[in-house]
Design a protein around this motif. Structure first.
Motif, PDB file in Angstrom:
ATOM      1  N   THR A  56       0.851  -1.188   0.000  1.00 14.06           N
ATOM      2  CA  THR A  56       0.000   0.000   0.000  1.00 14.06           C
ATOM      3  C   THR A  56       0.887   1.239   0.000  1.00 14.06           C
ATOM      4  OG1 THR A  56      -1.557  -1.219   1.393  1.00 14.06           O
ATOM      5  CG2 THR A  56      -1.936   1.141   1.162  1.00 14.06           C
ATOM      6  N   ILE A  57       0.496   2.237  -0.745  1.00 15.53           N
ATOM      7  CA  ILE A  57       1.239   3.499  -0.762  1.00 15.53           C
ATOM      8  C   ILE A  57       0.854   4.304   0.488  1.00 15.53           C
ATOM      9  CG2 ILE A  57      -0.500   4.753  -2.122  1.00 15.53           C
ATOM     10  CD1 ILE A  57       1.910   6.105  -3.590  1.00 15.53           C
ATOM     11  N   THR A  58       1.825   5.011   1.063  1.00 13.07           N
ATOM     12  CA  THR A  58       1.563   5.880   2.202  1.00 13.07           C
ATOM     13  C   THR A  58       1.282   7.294   1.695  1.00 13.07           C
ATOM     14  OG1 THR A  58       3.883   6.515   2.466  1.00 13.07           O
ATOM     15  CG2 THR A  58       3.123   4.539   3.679  1.00 13.07           C
ATOM     16  N   GLU A  59       0.875   8.157   2.595  1.00  8.95           N
ATOM     17  CA  GLU A  59       0.633   9.555   2.218  1.00  8.95           C
ATOM     18  C   GLU A  59       1.935  10.190   1.713  1.00  8.95           C
ATOM     19  OE1 GLU A  59      -1.760  12.515   1.177  1.00  8.95           O
ATOM     20  OE2 GLU A  59      -2.428  10.623   2.040  1.00  8.95           O
ATOM     21  N   GLU A  60       3.047   9.853   2.356  1.00 11.14           N
ATOM     22  CA  GLU A  60       4.346  10.375   1.916  1.00 11.14           C
ATOM     23  C   GLU A  60       4.676   9.892   0.497  1.00 11.14           C
ATOM     24  OE1 GLU A  60       9.029  10.311   3.314  1.00 11.14           O
ATOM     25  OE2 GLU A  60       7.469   9.884   4.790  1.00 11.14           O
ATOM     26  N   GLY A  61       4.391   8.636   0.219  1.00 14.44           N
ATOM     27  CA  GLY A  61       4.618   8.097  -1.119  1.00 14.44           C
ATOM     28  C   GLY A  61       3.717   8.750  -2.149  1.00 14.44           C
ATOM     29  N   ARG A  62       2.450   8.954  -1.779  1.00 13.20           N
ATOM     30  CA  ARG A  62       1.498   9.612  -2.682  1.00 13.20           C
ATOM     31  C   ARG A  62       1.956  11.039  -2.985  1.00 13.20           C
ATOM     32  NH1 ARG A  62      -3.058   7.755  -3.980  1.00 13.20           N
ATOM     33  NH2 ARG A  62      -3.253   6.367  -2.197  1.00 13.20           N
ATOM     34  N   ASN A  63       2.433  11.736  -1.958  1.00 13.53           N
ATOM     35  CA  ASN A  63       2.912  13.110  -2.151  1.00 13.53           C
ATOM     36  C   ASN A  63       4.111  13.145  -3.095  1.00 13.53           C
ATOM     37  OD1 ASN A  63       0.937  14.112  -0.446  1.00 13.53           O
ATOM     38  ND2 ASN A  63       2.276  14.190   1.331  1.00 13.53           N
ATOM     39  N   ARG A  64       5.024  12.186  -2.940  1.00 18.07           N
ATOM     40  CA  ARG A  64       6.188  12.133  -3.830  1.00 18.07           C
ATOM     41  C   ARG A  64       5.761  11.857  -5.260  1.00 18.07           C
ATOM     42  NH1 ARG A  64      11.021   7.645  -4.039  1.00 18.07           N
ATOM     43  NH2 ARG A  64      12.099   8.573  -5.819  1.00 18.07           N
ATOM     44  N   ALA A  65       4.869  10.893  -5.453  1.00 15.64           N
ATOM     45  CA  ALA A  65       4.402  10.554  -6.799  1.00 15.64           C
ATOM     46  C   ALA A  65       3.729  11.760  -7.450  1.00 15.64           C
ATOM     47  CB  ALA A  65       3.445   9.365  -6.751  1.00 15.64           C
ATOM     48  N   GLU A  66       2.875  12.445  -6.707  1.00 12.66           N
ATOM     49  CA  GLU A  66       2.170  13.611  -7.260  1.00 12.66           C
ATOM     50  C   GLU A  66       3.145  14.732  -7.607  1.00 12.66           C
ATOM     51  OE1 GLU A  66      -0.863  14.564  -4.380  1.00 12.66           O
ATOM     52  OE2 GLU A  66      -2.036  12.781  -4.890  1.00 12.66           O
ATOM     53  N   ALA A  67       4.126  14.979  -6.732  1.00 13.31           N
ATOM     54  CA  ALA A  67       5.107  16.041  -6.990  1.00 13.31           C
ATOM     55  C   ALA A  67       5.935  15.732  -8.231  1.00 13.31           C
ATOM     56  CB  ALA A  67       6.012  16.230  -5.768  1.00 13.31           C
ATOM     57  N   GLU A  68       6.361  14.486  -8.381  1.00 10.53           N
ATOM     58  CA  GLU A  68       7.169  14.107  -9.535  1.00 10.53           C
ATOM     59  C   GLU A  68       6.357  14.185 -10.830  1.00 10.53           C
ATOM     60  OE1 GLU A  68      10.377  13.505  -9.833  1.00 10.53           O
ATOM     61  OE2 GLU A  68      10.913  13.512  -7.712  1.00 10.53           O
ATOM     62  N   MET A  69       5.104  13.751 -10.779  1.00 12.16           N
ATOM     63  CA  MET A  69       4.257  13.826 -11.972  1.00 12.16           C
ATOM     64  C   MET A  69       3.998  15.284 -12.358  1.00 12.16           C
ATOM     65  SD  MET A  69       3.969  10.819 -13.014  1.00 12.16           S
ATOM     66  CE  MET A  69       2.773  11.043 -14.307  1.00 12.16           C
ATOM     67  N   LYS A  70       3.794  16.138 -11.366  1.00 16.90           N
ATOM     68  CA  LYS A  70       3.582  17.556 -11.645  1.00 16.90           C
ATOM     69  C   LYS A  70       4.835  18.169 -12.269  1.00 16.90           C
ATOM     70  CE  LYS A  70       2.215  21.877  -9.479  1.00 16.90           C
ATOM     71  NZ  LYS A  70       1.870  22.565  -8.237  1.00 16.90           N
TER      72      LYS A  70
END
Length: 160
Positions: free
Chosen positions: A100-114
């Motif tokens: 499962t992805i954590t909130e920290e992982g989700r934040n990293r993924a979103e920042a990199e995609m942006k």
């Protein structure tokens, strides 16, 4: 050798191959830096988990990312140490591990995609509308032809 300096006796295909090889050789350093920056697949795992938005088996990640289970295991270990994913035993089948992805992982993924999207916007803006449309058209054609001549496709390039 640069495209313009090729001998006139070369066919356009030979010239295109030489130019493509030159572009790829010059880009290799940048591509390697980008691979290292992406931590050799971590971002692909995080993006997949963020999009799925559910618990995932490592074997599903392996299939989706076309990576070995050993590679996925190494990626998951690194991501877990960084607090970007959690691995838990499946309560319904204790032989399975769920990721499962954590909130920290989700934040990293979103920042990199942006960041990636912003980079593409700048590139396409610099290219201009006409060149961007032509680039997309040619990239689509190149991709279709790569599929057509893929060894897995019927009618692809002969082996040997």
């Amino acid at each position: 050798m640069p495209w313009e300096e090729n001998q006139n006796s070369l066919s356009y295909v030979d010239k295109a191959l030489a130019a493509f090889n030159e572009i790829m050789a010059n880009s290799r350093k940048d591509m390697m830096e980008n691979l290292n920056r992406a931590h050799k697949g971590e971002l692909f795992v995080l993006h997949y988990l963020a999009v799925c938005n559910r618990e995932v088996l490592p074997s599903e990640l392996s299939a989706a990312l076309q990576a070995s289970t050993a590679r996925i295991s190494a990626l998951l270990g690194a991501l877990e140490k960084k607090g970007q994913i959690v691995r838990d035993i499946d309560k319904s089948n204790r032989r399975n591990i769920l990721v499962t992805i954590t909130e920290e992982g989700r934040n990293r993924a979103e920042a990199e995609m942006k960041e990636m999207k912003n980079r593409m916007v700048r590139i396409f803006t610099d290219m201009g509308e006409a060149d961007t449309i032509e680039f997309i058209r040619l990239t689509r054609l190149f991709s279709e032809l790569m599929q057509k001549y893929s060894p897995q496709e019927e009618g692809g390039m002969p082996s040997g």
